[in-house]
Motif scaffolding. Structure first.
Motif, PDB file in Angstrom:
ATOM      1  N   UNK A  10      44.032  -0.289  72.521  1.00 41.79           N
ATOM      2  CA  UNK A  10      43.066  -1.377  72.313  1.00 41.79           C
ATOM      3  C   UNK A  10      41.773  -1.169  73.104  1.00 41.79           C
ATOM      4  N   UNK A  11      41.914  -0.761  74.376  1.00 44.17           N
ATOM      5  CA  UNK A  11      40.762  -0.668  75.267  1.00 44.17           C
ATOM      6  C   UNK A  11      40.889   0.547  76.175  1.00 44.17           C
ATOM      7  N   UNK A  12      39.789   1.239  76.356  1.00 44.37           N
ATOM      8  CA  UNK A  12      39.698   2.351  77.302  1.00 44.37           C
ATOM      9  C   UNK A  12      38.562   2.019  78.254  1.00 44.37           C
ATOM     10  N   UNK A  13      38.782   2.271  79.533  1.00 50.47           N
ATOM     11  CA  UNK A  13      37.728   2.077  80.539  1.00 50.47           C
ATOM     12  C   UNK A  13      37.461   3.418  81.207  1.00 50.47           C
ATOM     13  N   UNK A  14      36.208   3.854  81.188  1.00 51.61           N
ATOM     14  CA  UNK A  14      35.773   5.080  81.861  1.00 51.61           C
ATOM     15  C   UNK A  14      34.741   4.694  82.914  1.00 51.61           C
ATOM     16  N   UNK A  15      35.021   5.057  84.143  1.00 45.80           N
ATOM     17  CA  UNK A  15      34.092   4.770  85.226  1.00 45.80           C
ATOM     18  C   UNK A  15      33.710   6.081  85.907  1.00 45.80           C
ATOM     19  N   UNK A  16      32.457   6.444  85.819  1.00 45.57           N
ATOM     20  CA  UNK A  16      31.917   7.663  86.431  1.00 45.57           C
ATOM     21  C   UNK A  16      32.715   8.902  86.010  1.00 45.57           C
ATOM     22  N   UNK A  17      32.970   8.997  84.705  1.00 43.35           N
ATOM     23  CA  UNK A  17      33.701  10.134  84.143  1.00 43.35           C
ATOM     24  C   UNK A  17      32.749  11.131  83.492  1.00 43.35           C
ATOM     25  N   UNK A  18      31.847  10.650  82.655  1.00 44.97           N
ATOM     26  CA  UNK A  18      30.981  11.549  81.888  1.00 44.97           C
ATOM     27  C   UNK A  18      30.065  12.375  82.790  1.00 44.97           C
ATOM     28  N   UNK A  39      41.434   0.438  65.317  1.00 47.65           N
ATOM     29  CA  UNK A  39      40.261  -0.096  64.636  1.00 47.65           C
ATOM     30  C   UNK A  39      39.811  -1.357  65.371  1.00 47.65           C
ATOM     31  N   UNK A  40      38.559  -1.429  65.728  1.00 49.47           N
ATOM     32  CA  UNK A  40      38.033  -2.550  66.500  1.00 49.47           C
ATOM     33  C   UNK A  40      38.226  -2.389  67.996  1.00 49.47           C
ATOM     34  N   UNK A  41      38.936  -1.332  68.417  1.00 52.18           N
ATOM     35  CA  UNK A  41      39.141  -1.069  69.840  1.00 52.18           C
ATOM     36  C   UNK A  41      37.839  -0.693  70.524  1.00 52.18           C
ATOM     37  N   UNK A  42      37.821  -0.885  71.851  1.00 47.12           N
ATOM     38  CA  UNK A  42      36.572  -0.666  72.591  1.00 47.12           C
ATOM     39  C   UNK A  42      36.746   0.310  73.741  1.00 47.12           C
ATOM     40  N   UNK A 119      32.480   0.639  70.120  1.00 43.27           N
ATOM     41  CA  UNK A 119      33.520  -0.002  69.322  1.00 43.27           C
ATOM     42  C   UNK A 119      33.884   0.884  68.137  1.00 43.27           C
ATOM     43  N   UNK A 120      35.181   1.087  67.952  1.00 46.81           N
ATOM     44  CA  UNK A 120      35.629   1.910  66.821  1.00 46.81           C
ATOM     45  C   UNK A 120      35.526   1.117  65.532  1.00 46.81           C
TER      46      UNK A 120
END
Length: 120
Positions: A10-18, A39-42, A119-120
């Motif tokens: 449903x949700x992915x959180x990336x903090x200072x990854x890229x 679908x609709x995931x963020x 958002x997917x």
């Protein structure tokens, strides 16, 4: 995330990854996140960025000069134009929203950041 089933998160959180991933890995990470999101995931992200040369020309120049050394000091982090990766994802994700923000840190070099939701 090879072991993660497609369309399962449903949700992915990336903090200072890229900023820490060498090119072309940031783009691949964003594409892989898209694969595993429902679908609709963020995907929520926060990353520091290379300062905009039109807004902060001296900071931008200084970041470029210290970038090789900065990777050693800050464990592979680089000052990158993260917005470029996000703009590339506009054809992959259904919605890409982001904004530049200032991070309340005492060192000007790392105060420019970006937060976004894809958002997917």
């Amino acid at each position: 995330m090879k072991d993660v089933e497609s369309n399962s998160i449903d949700t992915i959180i990336m903090t200072f990854v890229l900023c820490s991933a060498p090119d072309p890995l940031p783009e691949q990470l964003l594409i892989e996140a898209h694969r595993v999101l429902k679908s609709g995931g963020e995907l929520h992200l926060l990353d520091h960025v290379l300062s905009d040369p039109n807004v902060k020309p001296m900071t931008n120049l200084f970041q470029k000069l210290v970038n090789p050394l900065w990777a050693i000091i800050d464990d592979v982090c680089r000052f990158k134009p993260i917005v470029n990766y996000l703009n590339q994802m506009k054809t992959t994700y259904s919605k890409v929203d982001y904004q530049n923000i200032g991070v309340p840190v005492p060192f000007f070099l790392i105060s420019d950041a970006i937060k976004g939701v894809l958002t997917k």
